[in-house]
Motif scaffolding. Sequence first.
Motif, PDB file in Angstrom:
ATOM      1  N   GLU A   1      -2.549  -2.388  -7.262  1.00  0.00           N
ATOM      2  CA  GLU A   1      -3.987  -2.456  -6.999  1.00  0.00           C
ATOM      3  C   GLU A   1      -4.462  -3.906  -7.016  1.00  0.00           C
ATOM      4  OE1 GLU A   1      -6.045  -0.234  -6.077  1.00  0.00           O
ATOM      5  OE2 GLU A   1      -5.519   1.734  -6.868  1.00  0.00           O
ATOM      6  N   TYR A   2      -3.988  -4.669  -7.977  1.00  0.00           N
ATOM      7  CA  TYR A   2      -4.355  -6.079  -8.078  1.00  0.00           C
ATOM      8  C   TYR A   2      -3.916  -6.850  -6.834  1.00  0.00           C
ATOM      9  CZ  TYR A   2      -4.417 -10.868  -9.952  1.00  0.00           C
ATOM     10  OH  TYR A   2      -4.651 -12.215 -10.148  1.00  0.00           O
ATOM     11  N   LEU A   3      -2.691  -6.592  -6.377  1.00  0.00           N
ATOM     12  CA  LEU A   3      -2.180  -7.292  -5.199  1.00  0.00           C
ATOM     13  C   LEU A   3      -2.944  -6.888  -3.940  1.00  0.00           C
ATOM     14  CD1 LEU A   3       1.636  -7.081  -5.992  1.00  0.00           C
ATOM     15  CD2 LEU A   3       0.167  -9.105  -6.164  1.00  0.00           C
ATOM     16  N   ALA A   4      -3.335  -5.617  -3.858  1.00  0.00           N
ATOM     17  CA  ALA A   4      -4.108  -5.163  -2.701  1.00  0.00           C
ATOM     18  C   ALA A   4      -5.452  -5.876  -2.634  1.00  0.00           C
ATOM     19  CB  ALA A   4      -4.313  -3.652  -2.766  1.00  0.00           C
ATOM     20  N   GLU A   5      -6.061  -6.118  -3.773  1.00  0.00           N
ATOM     21  CA  GLU A   5      -7.337  -6.818  -3.805  1.00  0.00           C
ATOM     22  C   GLU A   5      -7.165  -8.315  -3.552  1.00  0.00           C
ATOM     23  OE1 GLU A   5      -9.173  -5.826  -7.508  1.00  0.00           O
ATOM     24  OE2 GLU A   5      -9.710  -3.799  -6.842  1.00  0.00           O
ATOM     25  N   ARG A   6      -6.057  -8.853  -4.002  1.00  0.00           N
ATOM     26  CA  ARG A   6      -5.825 -10.289  -3.812  1.00  0.00           C
ATOM     27  C   ARG A   6      -5.437 -10.613  -2.365  1.00  0.00           C
ATOM     28  NH1 ARG A   6      -2.223 -14.560  -7.415  1.00  0.00           N
ATOM     29  NH2 ARG A   6      -2.781 -16.346  -6.144  1.00  0.00           N
ATOM     30  N   TYR A   7      -4.784  -9.667  -1.687  1.00  0.00           N
ATOM     31  CA  TYR A   7      -4.347  -9.884  -0.309  1.00  0.00           C
ATOM     32  C   TYR A   7      -4.910  -8.782   0.598  1.00  0.00           C
ATOM     33  CZ  TYR A   7      -1.072 -12.981  -2.682  1.00  0.00           C
ATOM     34  OH  TYR A   7      -0.521 -13.980  -3.463  1.00  0.00           O
ATOM     35  N   PRO A   8      -6.221  -8.720   0.747  1.00  0.00           N
ATOM     36  CA  PRO A   8      -6.838  -7.623   1.506  1.00  0.00           C
ATOM     37  C   PRO A   8      -6.444  -7.596   2.976  1.00  0.00           C
ATOM     38  CG  PRO A   8      -8.450  -9.351   1.054  1.00  0.00           C
ATOM     39  CD  PRO A   8      -7.232  -9.670   0.240  1.00  0.00           C
ATOM     40  N   GLU A   9      -6.065  -8.732   3.508  1.00  0.00           N
ATOM     41  CA  GLU A   9      -5.715  -8.805   4.927  1.00  0.00           C
ATOM     42  C   GLU A   9      -4.427  -8.058   5.257  1.00  0.00           C
ATOM     43  OE1 GLU A   9      -3.583 -12.195   2.888  1.00  0.00           O
ATOM     44  OE2 GLU A   9      -5.565 -11.247   2.752  1.00  0.00           O
ATOM     45  N   LEU A  10      -3.637  -7.685   4.252  1.00  0.00           N
ATOM     46  CA  LEU A  10      -2.358  -7.019   4.487  1.00  0.00           C
ATOM     47  C   LEU A  10      -2.468  -5.504   4.588  1.00  0.00           C
ATOM     48  CD1 LEU A  10      -0.026  -9.092   2.136  1.00  0.00           C
ATOM     49  CD2 LEU A  10      -0.411  -9.375   4.594  1.00  0.00           C
ATOM     50  N   ASN A  11      -3.653  -4.956   4.316  1.00  0.00           N
ATOM     51  CA  ASN A  11      -3.851  -3.499   4.398  1.00  0.00           C
ATOM     52  C   ASN A  11      -2.845  -2.733   3.540  1.00  0.00           C
ATOM     53  OD1 ASN A  11      -5.874  -4.033   6.285  1.00  0.00           O
ATOM     54  ND2 ASN A  11      -4.481  -3.747   8.024  1.00  0.00           N
ATOM     55  N   LEU A  12      -2.627  -3.210   2.334  1.00  0.00           N
ATOM     56  CA  LEU A  12      -1.715  -2.503   1.438  1.00  0.00           C
ATOM     57  C   LEU A  12      -2.258  -1.123   1.082  1.00  0.00           C
ATOM     58  CD1 LEU A  12      -0.723  -5.538  -0.780  1.00  0.00           C
ATOM     59  CD2 LEU A  12       0.698  -4.392   0.929  1.00  0.00           C
ATOM     60  N   TRP A  13      -3.577  -0.992   1.054  1.00  0.00           N
ATOM     61  CA  TRP A  13      -4.254   0.291   1.163  1.00  0.00           C
ATOM     62  C   TRP A  13      -4.904   0.337   2.538  1.00  0.00           C
ATOM     63  CZ3 TRP A  13      -2.693   3.621  -2.109  1.00  0.00           C
ATOM     64  CH2 TRP A  13      -2.608   3.389  -3.481  1.00  0.00           C
ATOM     65  N   PRO A  14      -4.908   1.474   3.230  1.00  0.00           N
ATOM     66  CA  PRO A  14      -5.550   1.533   4.547  1.00  0.00           C
ATOM     67  C   PRO A  14      -7.029   1.147   4.465  1.00  0.00           C
ATOM     68  CG  PRO A  14      -4.215   3.494   4.164  1.00  0.00           C
ATOM     69  CD  PRO A  14      -4.263   2.755   2.862  1.00  0.00           C
ATOM     70  N   ARG A  15      -7.513   0.488   5.500  1.00  0.00           N
ATOM     71  CA  ARG A  15      -8.927   0.091   5.516  1.00  0.00           C
ATOM     72  C   ARG A  15      -9.848   1.294   5.648  1.00  0.00           C
ATOM     73  NH1 ARG A  15      -8.949  -5.302   9.434  1.00  0.00           N
ATOM     74  NH2 ARG A  15      -7.690  -6.620   8.040  1.00  0.00           N
ATOM     75  N   ASP A  16      -9.439   2.270   6.433  1.00  0.00           N
ATOM     76  CA  ASP A  16     -10.256   3.454   6.641  1.00  0.00           C
ATOM     77  C   ASP A  16     -10.370   4.235   5.325  1.00  0.00           C
ATOM     78  OD1 ASP A  16     -11.417   5.565   8.674  1.00  0.00           O
ATOM     79  OD2 ASP A  16     -10.020   6.649   7.368  1.00  0.00           O
TER      80      ASP A  16
END
Length: 209
Positions: free
Chosen positions: A73-88
């Motif tokens: 979760e921390y990495l997804a927030e730190r690197y939002p451009e990677l879509n580690l969680w889907p944007r939708d």
Amino acid sequence: MELVIGTKAWSTWSMRPWLVLKRTGAEFREILIPLRQEQGATLSAILKHSPTGMVPALKDGDVLISDSLAICEYLAERYPELNLWPRDPRMRAYARSAVAEMHSGFASLRGECPMDLSMWPKAKTLSEATHKDIRRIVKLWSDLMTKFGGPWLVGEDWGIADAFFTPVATRFKTYGVKLSDFGDKSGAAARYAERLLEQPEFKAWEAGV
């Protein structure tokens, strides 16, 4: 950043955030703690880095995060451009639901088929409880890829959900599990498992075993 992990052949929970962190391309230091040491040596070594006494743990400056999902979760927030969680939002909800199920479920599969990347693949007899776990995983994978079109679990981008199921794919390979015996009539789930193990991040982890 520093990521504290356990023995790569065995530690599924270490693998998951390691794969995600590797995918970001960020530089990080890997701190490897050998697991299953005698006389409490493993616990003592981990406690030098994390108060939980468990791996993994991520250090980023003065931030210390324990638990594989919290790290992701921390990495997804730190690197939002990677879509580690889907944007939708709808897709993200499905991805999070799948990860939560993996994070807390499938106890029989975990117990009977522990990850061991140093083990030569060999089929074994599994209990009905483990059969039930495998059937559920096949259905989950198939349903999500049908709903969102693949090739990854929730759409076109590899993400946290895929990292969380990568150790499962290793188990299927190690213990000779044929997903066609568990409802994968189209072969989509088996192909997905193969894709997970073909990723460069997993190959890099495997090379370190």
